[in-house]
Design a protein around this motif. Structure first.
Motif, PDB file in Angstrom:
ATOM      1  N   VAL A  25      27.795  31.474  60.637  1.00  0.00           N
ATOM      2  CA  VAL A  25      27.933  30.234  59.870  1.00  0.00           C
ATOM      3  C   VAL A  25      26.906  30.221  58.742  1.00  0.00           C
ATOM      4  CG1 VAL A  25      28.833  28.932  61.840  1.00  0.00           C
ATOM      5  CG2 VAL A  25      26.354  29.007  61.446  1.00  0.00           C
ATOM      6  N   TRP A  26      27.025  29.275  57.819  1.00  0.00           N
ATOM      7  CA  TRP A  26      26.026  29.130  56.767  1.00  0.00           C
ATOM      8  C   TRP A  26      24.694  28.796  57.412  1.00  0.00           C
ATOM      9  CZ3 TRP A  26      26.062  29.253  51.301  1.00  0.00           C
ATOM     10  CH2 TRP A  26      27.271  29.695  50.760  1.00  0.00           C
ATOM     11  N   GLY A  27      23.623  29.397  56.904  1.00  0.00           N
ATOM     12  CA  GLY A  27      22.321  29.211  57.514  1.00  0.00           C
ATOM     13  C   GLY A  27      21.299  28.622  56.561  1.00  0.00           C
ATOM     14  N   ILE A  28      20.353  27.915  57.152  1.00  0.00           N
ATOM     15  CA  ILE A  28      19.165  27.492  56.432  1.00  0.00           C
ATOM     16  C   ILE A  28      18.139  28.578  56.703  1.00  0.00           C
ATOM     17  CG2 ILE A  28      17.322  25.782  56.260  1.00  0.00           C
ATOM     18  CD1 ILE A  28      19.300  23.708  57.358  1.00  0.00           C
ATOM     19  N   GLY A  29      17.494  29.067  55.650  1.00  0.00           N
ATOM     20  CA  GLY A  29      16.570  30.166  55.868  1.00  0.00           C
ATOM     21  C   GLY A  29      15.377  30.164  54.943  1.00  0.00           C
ATOM     22  N   ALA A 135      19.206  18.785  63.906  1.00  0.00           N
ATOM     23  CA  ALA A 135      19.177  19.145  65.324  1.00  0.00           C
ATOM     24  C   ALA A 135      19.994  18.160  66.149  1.00  0.00           C
ATOM     25  CB  ALA A 135      17.739  19.187  65.821  1.00  0.00           C
ATOM     26  N   GLY A 136      20.832  18.699  67.019  1.00  0.00           N
ATOM     27  CA  GLY A 136      21.650  17.875  67.900  1.00  0.00           C
ATOM     28  C   GLY A 136      23.029  17.564  67.360  1.00  0.00           C
ATOM     29  N   GLU A 137      23.231  17.737  66.062  1.00  0.00           N
ATOM     30  CA  GLU A 137      24.554  17.500  65.479  1.00  0.00           C
ATOM     31  C   GLU A 137      25.376  18.785  65.569  1.00  0.00           C
ATOM     32  OE1 GLU A 137      24.129  15.960  61.516  1.00  0.00           O
ATOM     33  OE2 GLU A 137      23.222  14.105  62.224  1.00  0.00           O
ATOM     34  N   PRO A 138      26.707  18.673  65.474  1.00  0.00           N
ATOM     35  CA  PRO A 138      27.552  19.868  65.557  1.00  0.00           C
ATOM     36  C   PRO A 138      27.243  20.865  64.434  1.00  0.00           C
ATOM     37  CG  PRO A 138      28.879  17.861  65.698  1.00  0.00           C
ATOM     38  CD  PRO A 138      27.483  17.444  65.343  1.00  0.00           C
ATOM     39  N   THR A 139      27.373  22.147  64.745  1.00  0.00           N
ATOM     40  CA  THR A 139      27.176  23.203  63.755  1.00  0.00           C
ATOM     41  C   THR A 139      28.334  23.198  62.771  1.00  0.00           C
ATOM     42  OG1 THR A 139      26.000  24.578  65.352  1.00  0.00           O
ATOM     43  CG2 THR A 139      26.970  25.707  63.455  1.00  0.00           C
ATOM     44  N   PRO A 140      28.056  23.105  61.467  1.00  0.00           N
ATOM     45  CA  PRO A 140      29.134  23.145  60.471  1.00  0.00           C
ATOM     46  C   PRO A 140      29.854  24.502  60.523  1.00  0.00           C
ATOM     47  CG  PRO A 140      27.069  22.412  59.477  1.00  0.00           C
ATOM     48  CD  PRO A 140      26.744  22.920  60.846  1.00  0.00           C
ATOM     49  N   GLN A 141      31.171  24.469  60.580  1.00  0.00           N
ATOM     50  CA  GLN A 141      31.951  25.691  60.659  1.00  0.00           C
ATOM     51  C   GLN A 141      32.204  26.319  59.294  1.00  0.00           C
ATOM     52  OE1 GLN A 141      32.879  27.071  63.850  1.00  0.00           O
ATOM     53  NE2 GLN A 141      31.252  25.591  64.192  1.00  0.00           N
ATOM     54  N   THR A 142      32.192  25.500  58.248  1.00  0.00           N
ATOM     55  CA  THR A 142      32.400  25.995  56.887  1.00  0.00           C
ATOM     56  C   THR A 142      31.378  25.336  55.967  1.00  0.00           C
ATOM     57  OG1 THR A 142      33.898  24.230  56.156  1.00  0.00           O
ATOM     58  CG2 THR A 142      34.903  26.126  57.302  1.00  0.00           C
ATOM     59  N   PHE A 143      31.275  25.847  54.765  1.00  0.00           N
ATOM     60  CA  PHE A 143      30.369  25.265  53.777  1.00  0.00           C
ATOM     61  C   PHE A 143      30.696  23.785  53.548  1.00  0.00           C
ATOM     62  CE2 PHE A 143      29.174  24.015  49.510  1.00  0.00           C
ATOM     63  CZ  PHE A 143      27.848  24.428  49.459  1.00  0.00           C
ATOM     64  N   HIS A 144      31.982  23.464  53.502  1.00  0.00           N
ATOM     65  CA  HIS A 144      32.407  22.085  53.217  1.00  0.00           C
ATOM     66  C   HIS A 144      32.053  21.105  54.332  1.00  0.00           C
ATOM     67  CE1 HIS A 144      34.265  23.490  49.589  1.00  0.00           C
ATOM     68  NE2 HIS A 144      34.871  24.432  50.281  1.00  0.00           N
ATOM     69  N   ASP A 145      31.721  21.625  55.526  1.00  0.00           N
ATOM     70  CA  ASP A 145      31.321  20.771  56.648  1.00  0.00           C
ATOM     71  C   ASP A 145      29.838  20.410  56.621  1.00  0.00           C
ATOM     72  OD1 ASP A 145      33.917  20.966  57.662  1.00  0.00           O
ATOM     73  OD2 ASP A 145      33.427  22.675  58.938  1.00  0.00           O
ATOM     74  N   ILE A 146      29.083  21.025  55.720  1.00  0.00           N
ATOM     75  CA  ILE A 146      27.638  20.793  55.669  1.00  0.00           C
ATOM     76  C   ILE A 146      27.371  19.423  55.051  1.00  0.00           C
ATOM     77  CG2 ILE A 146      25.429  21.614  54.757  1.00  0.00           C
ATOM     78  CD1 ILE A 146      26.746  24.452  54.725  1.00  0.00           C
ATOM     79  N   ALA A 168      33.275  32.002  61.781  1.00  0.00           N
ATOM     80  CA  ALA A 168      32.600  30.706  61.662  1.00  0.00           C
ATOM     81  C   ALA A 168      32.091  30.210  63.002  1.00  0.00           C
ATOM     82  CB  ALA A 168      33.548  29.687  61.041  1.00  0.00           C
ATOM     83  N   ASN A 169      31.637  31.124  63.833  1.00  0.00           N
ATOM     84  CA  ASN A 169      31.102  30.765  65.145  1.00  0.00           C
ATOM     85  C   ASN A 169      29.677  31.266  65.274  1.00  0.00           C
ATOM     86  OD1 ASN A 169      33.579  29.680  66.287  1.00  0.00           O
ATOM     87  ND2 ASN A 169      34.326  31.782  66.172  1.00  0.00           N
ATOM     88  N   PRO A 170      28.878  30.587  66.099  1.00  0.00           N
ATOM     89  CA  PRO A 170      27.535  31.115  66.360  1.00  0.00           C
ATOM     90  C   PRO A 170      27.640  32.510  66.992  1.00  0.00           C
ATOM     91  CG  PRO A 170      27.747  28.862  67.156  1.00  0.00           C
ATOM     92  CD  PRO A 170      29.126  29.329  66.777  1.00  0.00           C
ATOM     93  N   SER A 171      26.580  33.273  66.874  1.00  0.00           N
ATOM     94  CA  SER A 171      26.586  34.640  67.407  1.00  0.00           C
ATOM     95  C   SER A 171      26.559  34.660  68.935  1.00  0.00           C
ATOM     96  CB  SER A 171      25.378  35.413  66.879  1.00  0.00           C
ATOM     97  OG  SER A 171      24.176  34.844  67.370  1.00  0.00           O
ATOM     98  N   ARG A 172      26.997  35.797  69.472  1.00  0.00           N
ATOM     99  CA  ARG A 172      26.819  36.050  70.906  1.00  0.00           C
ATOM    100  C   ARG A 172      25.318  36.150  71.129  1.00  0.00           C
ATOM    101  NH1 ARG A 172      30.047  40.988  72.990  1.00  0.00           N
ATOM    102  NH2 ARG A 172      29.123  41.759  71.083  1.00  0.00           N
ATOM    103  N   LEU A 173      24.844  35.712  72.287  1.00  0.00           N
ATOM    104  CA  LEU A 173      23.415  35.692  72.590  1.00  0.00           C
ATOM    105  C   LEU A 173      23.165  36.481  73.867  1.00  0.00           C
ATOM    106  CD1 LEU A 173      20.921  34.328  71.329  1.00  0.00           C
ATOM    107  CD2 LEU A 173      21.371  32.370  72.784  1.00  0.00           C
ATOM    108  N   ILE A 174      22.362  37.548  73.747  1.00  0.00           N
ATOM    109  CA  ILE A 174      22.047  38.412  74.890  1.00  0.00           C
ATOM    110  C   ILE A 174      20.542  38.483  75.057  1.00  0.00           C
ATOM    111  CG2 ILE A 174      22.110  40.794  75.743  1.00  0.00           C
ATOM    112  CD1 ILE A 174      24.859  41.073  74.439  1.00  0.00           C
ATOM    113  N   LYS A 175      20.076  38.258  76.278  1.00  0.00           N
ATOM    114  CA  LYS A 175      18.638  38.311  76.566  1.00  0.00           C
ATOM    115  C   LYS A 175      18.331  39.541  77.415  1.00  0.00           C
ATOM    116  CE  LYS A 175      14.768  35.672  78.408  1.00  0.00           C
ATOM    117  NZ  LYS A 175      14.350  34.386  78.977  1.00  0.00           N
TER     118      LYS A 175
END
Length: 187
Positions: A25-29, A135-146, A168-175
């Motif tokens: 997804v679009w990221g803040i960085g 924080a706590g709000e849904p992750t925007p799936q596209t730029f237009h959702d931001i 447009a999904n968060p990454s898989r997370l492996i620990k």
């Protein structure tokens, strides 16, 4: 694309916060080694400073610069990743303490998206990647959702034409649990 990459790298070097396309997804960085810029992101997201964030690297060969102990199995898994996957390593180094989880672990994704790879390479440091929402709000799936409230707080927004990701999904997370074992936290 090269002019945009250099412009963004200069802004990151100056401690600025960007909204940019990633392989998910679009990221803040920001420059992941700049603690002051990192604090701006916590403020924008209204996020608890004790909550860690993901960082992005352009190549697995750079992991030893930011991970103190890389589990043996990581070198077997990384080359076979076919979709965006964030790995959680046991110990971070050369990064601000706030990026690491309270237990000392660090979440790192090797990006395969061209814009991100080139930006990280041009900057010479990893970049923070966190979803473009409060924080706590849904992750925007596209730029237009931001949310406009998020957009207004960015020092710079990368033009949408550089978004080449179709995921447009968060990454898989492996620990990683130890040298030979891991668990999937998010698939």
């Amino acid at each position: 694309m090269e002019q945009e990459i250099e412009k963004c790298a200069e802004l990151l070097r100056a401690g600025k916060v960007l909204l940019y396309p990633t392989d998910t997804v679009w990221g803040i960085g920001c420059d992941a080694t700049n603690e002051e810029a990192l604090m701006k992101i916590y403020q924008i997201k209204q996020r608890n400073e004790k909550k860690s964030m993901i960082i992005l690297l352009d190549a697995a060969e750079r992991l030893p610069m930011y991970v103190d102990k890389i589990p043996m199995i990581a070198w077997d898994l990384i080359p076979h990743v076919s979709r965006p996957t964030t790995f959680i390593y046991p110990t971070a180094k050369n990064l601000p303490d706030k990026l690491a989880h309270a237990d000392g672990t660090i979440a790192i994704r090797i990006v395969q998206q061209e814009f991100c790879q080139k930006l990280i390479r041009a900057l010479g440091h990893p970049i923070v990647s966190t979803s473009a929402n409060v924080a706590g709000e849904p992750t925007p799936q596209t730029f237009h959702d931001i949310s406009p409230a998020i957009l207004d707080q960015m020092d710079y927004v990368v033009p949408q034409e550089f978004d080449t990701s179709f995921n447009a999904n968060p990454s898989r997370l492996i620990k990683f649990l130890d040298d030979y074992n891991f668990t999937v936290l998010r698939d």
